[in-house]
Scaffold this motif. Sequence first.
Motif, short mmCIF file in Angstrom:
data_model
loop_
_atom_site.label_atom_id
_atom_site.label_comp_id
_atom_site.label_asym_id
_atom_site.label_seq_id
_atom_site.Cartn_x
_atom_site.Cartn_y
_atom_site.Cartn_z
N ASP A 117 33.55 37.89 42.92
CA ASP A 117 32.75 38.41 41.82
C ASP A 117 32.49 37.29 40.80
N THR A 118 33.52 36.51 40.51
CA THR A 118 33.38 35.40 39.56
C THR A 118 32.42 34.35 40.13
N LEU A 165 29.05 33.16 38.14
CA LEU A 165 28.81 31.78 37.70
C LEU A 165 27.64 31.15 38.46
N SER A 166 27.47 31.51 39.73
CA SER A 166 26.33 30.99 40.49
C SER A 166 25.02 31.55 39.94
N MET A 167 25.07 32.80 39.49
CA MET A 167 23.88 33.38 38.85
C MET A 167 23.52 32.60 37.59
N GLY A 168 24.55 32.23 36.83
CA GLY A 168 24.31 31.45 35.60
C GLY A 168 23.68 30.11 35.92
N PHE A 169 24.22 29.46 36.93
CA PHE A 169 23.68 28.16 37.34
C PHE A 169 22.24 28.32 37.84
N ALA A 181 40.26 30.74 38.81
CA ALA A 181 40.42 32.21 38.76
C ALA A 181 41.20 32.69 39.99
N ALA A 182 40.87 32.12 41.16
CA ALA A 182 41.58 32.51 42.39
C ALA A 182 43.04 32.12 42.32
#
Lengths: 305, 143
Positions: A40-41, A45-49, B39-40
């Motif tokens: 999910d993270t 973060l890839s969406m932000g980039f 995070a992981a």
Amino acid sequence: MLKAPFDPVQLAIPFFVLAIVLEILVGRFGKAKANYETRDTAVSLSMGFGSTVAGLLFGGVVFATTVWVWHHRIFTIPMTAVWAWVAVFLLEDLTYYWFHRLSHERRVWWASHVNHHTSTHYNLSTALRQTWTGGVAGTWLLWLPLSFLGFPPAMVAIQKGVSLVYQFWIHTEAIKRMPRWFEAVFNTPSHHRVHHARNARYLDANYAGILIIWDRLFGTFVPETDEEPCRYGTVKNLGNFNLFHNVFHEWIGIGKDVAGSKSPREALGYVFGPPGWSPDGSRDTSHTLKAKWRARLEAEGSPPQ
Amino acid sequence: MLGNLNGNKFRGDASVLDKALLIQLGGSIAAVALLVAFAAWMGVARATPPLDAEAARALVALEFPDHKPDAVWIAADGAGVIAREGDLALVLYRRGDSYVARDLPWSVIAGLKPTNGRLPVRLGDARPVFAVNDDVWPPKELA
């Protein structure tokens, strides 16, 4: 006057990174509520980039159009006047409210905005889950009246950046409530948790950017209640963590619906109707989901207050 | 390409710009990778213990509040639920540390064949696999 001398978002990126690290740490050591799921993270973060790259590709068109409109302005507003900054703060925030409301209430703009809401988590990385298709959706046109009024394009760009930076810190469960006076005037983590919630009670609420007063004024304010904790994501959560599915799924859904529509009216309904609209009413919209929720509560003898 | 059209000075500026942009993009990708790894490593996902009967029923009630399923089946590994309400199957499966809910005709679910204790269910945007005991399908709870 044309190009902003600095970009608040670019300047804030180191702060974004540090704040995310800090939020993960407070979650890890149990000092506050913060959950991060690895995939999910990664999507957030890839969406932000990706949105930064998409912004580079489409930024020229937006900038050229804004400058063209400003050249045809009604007034000339000085960038050095304090009153002008107060005015642009209020007017940009009002514009943001309506942009955001449209982005939830009309499917064609929801298609661009939905990916900000697809995370089932609510943490600082969710704030960076930004659209890739905003340029195509054309919501940036809503800011053109500010340039037509006479606010220099640089001033509008800086204020838009300030709004985006402000909205970063409210994407957290680590902060429960701010002081009452602050909650009354400003958008806060509590107000924005409601906005990201998929509970029927909380749908289509709290569209504010910086000032929550717009929601109070236009009747879309819903307070967070302790009895019903927010559950995050979309009404129908995505089935996978595929980045491109996340970006384009609603556009593809619109395309399929329009291709299968039986009349131009139906096609227009699928594009400009509320998300979930269907000609026979067989799908759920926010409105029907709220109506069902109210009916359930009434059947249980505890109608919503 | 623009540099060829506009002379040496522009070519120089463009190459500096390109380099700065590439460094910025490369740095962003590295930052994203590091944050995800962090995070992981910290392991701050929600706890997702295997579903028991009570948790499964609560989850179905939460995700399908307008339905009253006749029967609920829990996957052998506790990572998914299939409930039946007449001709409708209510499907819940774990995605990361959350659950995804879908409904589909019961006939589709009833017609599936598990192999080696795995029952893949084809949905529009996913293909979750449910753990099944003894490759018996549909289970007696749902039949």
